[in-house]
Design an enzyme around this catalytic site. Sequence first.
Site, PDB file in Angstrom:
ATOM      1  N   CYS A  23       0.843  -1.189   0.000  1.00 45.32           N
ATOM      2  CA  CYS A  23       0.000   0.000   0.000  1.00 45.32           C
ATOM      3  C   CYS A  23       0.881   1.243   0.000  1.00 45.32           C
ATOM      4  CB  CYS A  23      -0.938   0.016   1.203  1.00 45.32           C
ATOM      5  SG  CYS A  23      -0.084   0.144   2.784  1.00 45.32           S
ATOM      6  N   ASP A 427      -5.646  17.691 -25.810  1.00 45.49           N
ATOM      7  CA  ASP A 427      -4.923  17.530 -27.063  1.00 45.49           C
ATOM      8  C   ASP A 427      -5.908  17.881 -28.181  1.00 45.49           C
ATOM      9  OD1 ASP A 427      -2.964  16.596 -28.988  1.00 45.49           O
ATOM     10  OD2 ASP A 427      -4.217  14.808 -29.184  1.00 45.49           O
ATOM     11  N   ASP A 648      -5.133  11.258 -26.789  1.00 46.79           N
ATOM     12  CA  ASP A 648      -5.380   9.962 -27.419  1.00 46.79           C
ATOM     13  C   ASP A 648      -4.138   9.329 -28.022  1.00 46.79           C
ATOM     14  OD1 ASP A 648      -5.067  11.753 -29.579  1.00 46.79           O
ATOM     15  OD2 ASP A 648      -6.248  10.434 -30.881  1.00 46.79           O
ATOM     16  N   ASP A 652       0.933  12.089 -26.012  1.00 43.05           N
ATOM     17  CA  ASP A 652       0.238  12.639 -24.847  1.00 43.05           C
ATOM     18  C   ASP A 652       0.581  11.891 -23.563  1.00 43.05           C
ATOM     19  OD1 ASP A 652      -1.234  14.483 -26.453  1.00 43.05           O
ATOM     20  OD2 ASP A 652      -2.559  12.850 -27.044  1.00 43.05           O
TER      21      ASP A 652
END
Length: 755
Positions: A23, A427, A648, A652
């Site tokens: 964790c 974008d 996309d 990016d």
Amino acid sequence: MGESRAQEPPDTAIALDIGGMTCAACAARVEKSLSRIEGVAQAGVNLATEVASVRVAPGAVRVSELIAAVEAAGYQARVHDEAAGAEALPQRADRGGAWVAGAALLALPLAAPMLLAPFGIDAMLPGAWQLLLAAPVQFVFGARFYRDGWKAARALSGNMDLLVAIGTSAAFGLSLYELLAHGDAHGGHYYFEASAVVVTLVLLGKWLEARAKRRTVDAIRALQALRPDTARVLVGTREIELPIAQVAVGDEVLVRPGERIPVDGVVLDGRTHVDESMLTGESRPVAKLPGDRVTGGAINGEALLRLRTAAVGAETVLARIIRLVEDAQAAKAPIQRLVDRVSAVFVPVVLAIGVATLLGWGLAGGDWARAVLNAVAVLVIACPCALGLATPTAIMAGTGVAARHGILIKDAQALELAHAVRAVAFDKTGTLTVGQPALLAIEPAAGVDGAGLLALVAAIQSGSEHPLAKAVAKGFAEGAAPAQSPPEVSGIRAVAGRGVRAVLRGDAPSEGSTGDAEALVGSEVWMLELGVDLRELAAAAAREQAAGRTVSFVALVSAGGGAPRALGLLAFGDALKPGAAPAVAQLRAMGVRTVLLTGDNAGAARAVAEQLGLDEVRAQVLPEQKAQAVRELRAAGGGVQMVAMVGDGVNDAPALAAADVGIAMATGTDVAMHTAGVTLMRGDPGLVPAAIDVSRRTYAKIRQNLFWAFVYNVVGIPLAALGFLSPVVAGAAMALSSVSVVSNALMLRRWRPRD
């Protein structure tokens, strides 16, 4: 002093693979252990890749000291192997889901009677049967909570694992005592169902967290997959295929048409177009001539290339993008740490109250049996059932309802953080626009037939795979009259970086032009080089270019000679997605600032921004600059403003990772979807405000759940300590708190996106 300090050597970076972390609190403990070592300037742990990055003064710290510190904290460490690449990332068998299912099957018969009791149905199992079902859940499926809770206790800190271990052990222990001391004959109440259900549900939350962590690792693997494993190296006159790791700077590499470029290099021979959209965001292939630089991972177009290698391995642009993704993931502070921080205080306080209750009742009244029951009542009502359910149940409900509306939230952290987003960076290509060039305008010169002009260009571009050629073919197919057919052309030749030329047979699409002639289609630069007079088309060209469109000119050289004549121009652009404008309007109504980050030219970026009403535009931005722009947007809000990035493409990926919330289009690349925590399954920008809205609703439920979970403890613990609550009532209150938390979370199922 200033000179000597300026000449001090920079800190040395050491990477360690860390094992045994479960964790965010574990990562924090490793960071703390490493930071305590004298000579360590900075230590950070990437939980996704399980790698610790440590910066030390040169020669001040040995690697063995770092490993010893990690092992002393209860974890394993070894020197990170950079050369292993993606194969060195954690790869574990996915048995978490099977363990959750196994624990649930055993806990269900214990929980069902508790749910049926309000309806007057008594389906309680005998105590011995309850023990047989609960024991495996507690000590087999729940063994990890004892191990990790012990690590936390040994480090003098508290976390959810320790809280779960203490609470469930109290409930299980009291039930076992009642069963062994009195048996089923006295009609006693047991708490086996409480311990089993808590263990099962917290295991479910841990499993969901582990799945999210594996997805962040998948993002890095997908980036690694963009680089070819081998390269064709030219040695003298021979061509040999070598593993990419054996290619050196200065080697000559051959890249065939359609292949992915294996290295960063400089073109020595060959004229082609290269698809660099995965790196630069440019919406169309870029012409490459001898002397131009090319980037590893880009796709070669129509010609054979001979390159001189300029960078390999960790120094390539693609490798730098991978490091940016890793660093951005490591820098995030997950909101899940809130419960661990609270638990660090809550656990010792509850234990102290329990001991005080035991001693107080025992010493004051001498009734040690009642003292034990009251102390156990304190521990039972403090069992973190509601606390453990508060976050995962709300996340499960939020992700479920979002998925039904086309929003796939793969990272619970993204769902929790998106509520505070105050700036969204988009974008352009493929995100706000369709991502494919389309023929948007035809401007014929005086005396030229527009339909005939388009037919001529369609004939010249027939058979070409260039995106603009495909746009011409589509435009001609959609706009041509039934009887119209392209003219006859021959000798079609592509001029790299310039355009296409061909011999036209018969009549040209202009008045007074007959016989064979040479037709030209290409850039303005080429036309001017050939002496074509473009003054008649200058105004139309300027208008189209100001709108961000790509312009190609058409000219004709008559068979009789003379100066070439301009026939007209064609304008190409990328159409906006239908949902883009409503999405921007909704975001502004929600108080969210909208920004455009694109690698495309300034004209195209400004045109899109004006049509959509975006607040800010940044054009011609490289991947590294996109990530920096995201950090600047966060800093503009005083360093606390949450920023979301919507994209996309591979270009990016650094920005998606650097943002607090990464949102990818399912119509884009796998790398973008792996890196982002949220994927819009329909590729519709209109789902961006919906994703933020569902996050806000979910986060509100998380806060409400945590509030009620603590209210039960704040009110119930003092009552139990004072003897006003028996263990039976304490168990009922604990169950009621769980039911209220789950019921509140399930109200999220009624959420719908705004119109």
